[in-house]
Design a protein around this motif. Structure first.
Motif: not given
Length: 85
Positions: A41-47, A62-76
């Motif tokens: 996750i890099d909110e600054d880059s996305f913005q 909004a993504f439901g099960d299409r995106v899963q969190t991995l720890g505090e700073n990654k998504v899958y």
């Protein structure tokens, strides 16, 4: 790196109902995740790249099960590998 894109995505009712910022984030995730479908996750880059000031944490639900969190700073993206072959 090139990625496959679903040409029927805009016909999918799930995608059509997303807020425009969530749609941008979805494309960003699919393009910026690694080969396994993981994105640090890099909110600054996305913005910066999207031109929005929307907070990412307000869009995850909004993504439901299409995106899963991995720890505090990654998504899958669980279906990413299957779709990209």
């Amino acid at each position: 790196m090139k990625r496959f894109t679903d040409s029927d995505l805009f016909r999918d009712p799930w995608f059509r109902k997303l807020h425009p910022d969530a749609k941008l984030l979805w494309f960003f995730l699919c393009d910026k995740c690694d080969h396994a479908g993981v994105w640090e996750i890099d909110e600054d880059s996305f913005q910066f790249h999207s031109g929005t000031t929307c907070r990412i944490d307000s869009l995850w639900d909004a993504f439901g099960d299409r995106v899963q969190t991995l720890g505090e700073n990654k998504v899958y993206l669980p279906k990413f590998i299957l779709y990209q072959q």
